[in-house]
Design a protein around this motif. Structure first.
Motif, mmCIF file in Angstrom:
data_model
loop_
_atom_site.group_PDB
_atom_site.id
_atom_site.type_symbol
_atom_site.label_atom_id
_atom_site.label_comp_id
_atom_site.label_asym_id
_atom_site.label_seq_id
_atom_site.Cartn_x
_atom_site.Cartn_y
_atom_site.Cartn_z
ATOM 1 N N SER A 138 0.837 -1.207 0.000
ATOM 2 C CA SER A 138 0.000 0.000 0.000
ATOM 3 C C SER A 138 0.867 1.250 0.000
ATOM 4 O O SER A 138 0.572 2.227 -0.697
ATOM 5 C CB SER A 138 -0.925 -0.012 1.213
ATOM 6 O OG SER A 138 -1.818 -1.108 1.165
ATOM 7 N N ALA A 139 1.965 1.224 0.783
ATOM 8 C CA ALA A 139 2.873 2.369 0.819
ATOM 9 C C ALA A 139 3.520 2.596 -0.544
ATOM 10 O O ALA A 139 3.693 3.743 -0.981
ATOM 11 C CB ALA A 139 3.949 2.151 1.886
ATOM 12 N N LEU A 140 3.865 1.516 -1.231
ATOM 13 C CA LEU A 140 4.437 1.649 -2.567
ATOM 14 C C LEU A 140 3.424 2.221 -3.552
ATOM 15 O O LEU A 140 3.783 2.997 -4.450
ATOM 16 C CB LEU A 140 4.925 0.288 -3.057
ATOM 17 C CG LEU A 140 6.239 -0.227 -2.455
ATOM 18 C CD1 LEU A 140 6.481 -1.663 -2.861
ATOM 19 C CD2 LEU A 140 7.405 0.658 -2.898
ATOM 20 N N THR A 141 2.153 1.854 -3.391
ATOM 21 C CA THR A 141 1.107 2.392 -4.256
ATOM 22 C C THR A 141 0.984 3.898 -4.079
ATOM 23 O O THR A 141 0.867 4.651 -5.053
ATOM 24 C CB THR A 141 -0.232 1.714 -3.942
ATOM 25 O OG1 THR A 141 -0.113 0.308 -4.142
ATOM 26 C CG2 THR A 141 -1.332 2.249 -4.846
ATOM 27 N N VAL A 142 1.022 4.345 -2.831
ATOM 28 C CA VAL A 142 0.964 5.787 -2.555
ATOM 29 C C VAL A 142 2.198 6.479 -3.116
ATOM 30 O O VAL A 142 2.112 7.553 -3.717
ATOM 31 C CB VAL A 142 0.852 6.027 -1.036
ATOM 32 C CG1 VAL A 142 0.965 7.510 -0.711
ATOM 33 C CG2 VAL A 142 -0.465 5.470 -0.506
ATOM 34 N N GLU A 143 3.361 5.848 -2.937
ATOM 35 C CA GLU A 143 4.617 6.435 -3.425
ATOM 36 C C GLU A 143 4.588 6.576 -4.946
ATOM 37 O O GLU A 143 5.076 7.572 -5.501
ATOM 38 C CB GLU A 143 5.780 5.543 -2.994
ATOM 39 C CG GLU A 143 7.154 6.087 -3.311
ATOM 40 C CD GLU A 143 7.660 7.098 -2.290
ATOM 41 O OE1 GLU A 143 8.794 7.556 -2.436
ATOM 42 O OE2 GLU A 143 6.904 7.438 -1.362
ATOM 43 N N ALA A 144 4.024 5.594 -5.641
ATOM 44 C CA ALA A 144 4.002 5.613 -7.103
ATOM 45 C C ALA A 144 3.158 6.748 -7.654
ATOM 46 O O ALA A 144 3.347 7.163 -8.808
ATOM 47 C CB ALA A 144 3.486 4.276 -7.632
ATOM 48 N N ARG A 145 2.235 7.249 -6.855
ATOM 49 C CA ARG A 145 1.365 8.333 -7.313
ATOM 50 C C ARG A 145 2.017 9.703 -7.164
ATOM 51 O O ARG A 145 1.481 10.692 -7.662
ATOM 52 C CB ARG A 145 0.043 8.308 -6.536
ATOM 53 C CG ARG A 145 -0.816 7.072 -6.812
ATOM 54 C CD ARG A 145 -2.216 7.255 -6.282
ATOM 55 N NE ARG A 145 -3.068 6.113 -6.554
ATOM 56 C CZ ARG A 145 -3.421 5.227 -5.643
ATOM 57 N NH1 ARG A 145 -2.998 5.367 -4.389
ATOM 58 N NH2 ARG A 145 -4.189 4.204 -5.955
ATOM 59 N N ARG A 146 3.154 9.771 -6.488
ATOM 60 C CA ARG A 146 3.833 11.054 -6.342
ATOM 61 C C ARG A 146 4.368 11.507 -7.695
ATOM 62 O O ARG A 146 4.955 10.725 -8.442
ATOM 63 C CB ARG A 146 4.980 10.929 -5.345
ATOM 64 C CG ARG A 146 4.556 10.853 -3.902
ATOM 65 C CD ARG A 146 5.751 10.594 -3.002
ATOM 66 N NE ARG A 146 6.891 11.431 -3.401
ATOM 67 C CZ ARG A 146 8.135 11.216 -2.974
ATOM 68 N NH1 ARG A 146 8.400 10.185 -2.186
ATOM 69 N NH2 ARG A 146 9.120 12.009 -3.355
#
Length: 222
Positions: free
Chosen positions: A141-149
């Motif tokens: 989930s953290a990687l998903t949020v990071e990818a949206r940056r």
């Protein structure tokens, strides 16, 4: 072979670093490069490990955890196999010896990630496996949020192998191209075309399931 339905996969060991908690994207790119650096995607490991006493890897300690990502089954014929997994009972004999302490099999279906954790109750408690599985989904989930940056990019040297660029040079190249009108107007997730395809023409998963006295814990994330 004429009575077999399925696909072949490769099994090879991996010694991966633990990424820094505050830099998940950088850690993912490092692991991506290590995975792609395996000779022939690890297809020859079995011959080296089990080819005889004079083999370079003969007698090495086996892995304790197996991870097998089956792929994305959305809209494919293989999706029906994934959806029916386990409905006809276990696909291994209960007297078989399980090769791994923990076996993780995952796939994407209907836009959701499904993970199945197979383990032995004599080695691990259910709450332990559920905690590890929960932490795994938390990192994803953290990687998903990071990818949206907007300032994060996922290109690495192996995406542009023919260029000979290192990671910093790739980062600088992408940073410059972001200002180009063609990049800004791109309709694909990866505007910069790969020089080489990211995946070989065979399944890169690892592991097969065989167990005695196993229990399962399944996790699903959208």
């Amino acid at each position: 072979m004429s009575r077999t339905t399925g696909w072949f996969t490769t099994i090879s060991p991996l010694d991966l670093p633990v990424p820094a908690a505050d830099r998940p994207a950088d850690g993912l790119k490092e692991i991506k490069e290590l995975l792609r650096a395996r000779p022939r995607q690890g297809i020859g490991h079995g011959l080296l490990a089990y080819g005889g006493a004079d083999s370079p890897l003969h007698g090495t300690e086996p892995a304790q955890v197996s991870f097998n990502y089956l792929g994305q089954f959305d809209g494919s014929f293989a999706g029906s196999f994934a959806a029916s997994s386990g409905t006809a009972g276990p696909d291994w004999a209960p007297v078989n010896r399980r090769p791994y302490l923990i076996d993780v099999v995952s796939h994407v279906r209907d836009g959701r990630l499904h993970m199945e954790w197979t383990y032995s109750p004599s080695a691990h408690r259910e709450e332990t496996i559920r905690e590890v599985a929960g932490r795994t989904l938390g990192v994803l989930s953290a990687l998903t949020v990071e990818a949206r940056r907007p300032d994060v990019q996922g290109y690495t040297p192996s995406d542009l192998e023919l260029s000979g660029l290192d990671q910093k040079q790739v980062d600088d190249l992408v940073a410059g191209l972001r200002e180009h009108p063609a990049w800004r107007g791109a309709t694909t997730a990866r505007p910069l075309e790969d020089c080489l395809p990211p995946d070989p023409p065979f399944n890169k998963g690892s592991g097969s399931r065989a167990s005695s006295r196993t229990a399962r814990a399944s996790t699903t994330s959208s």
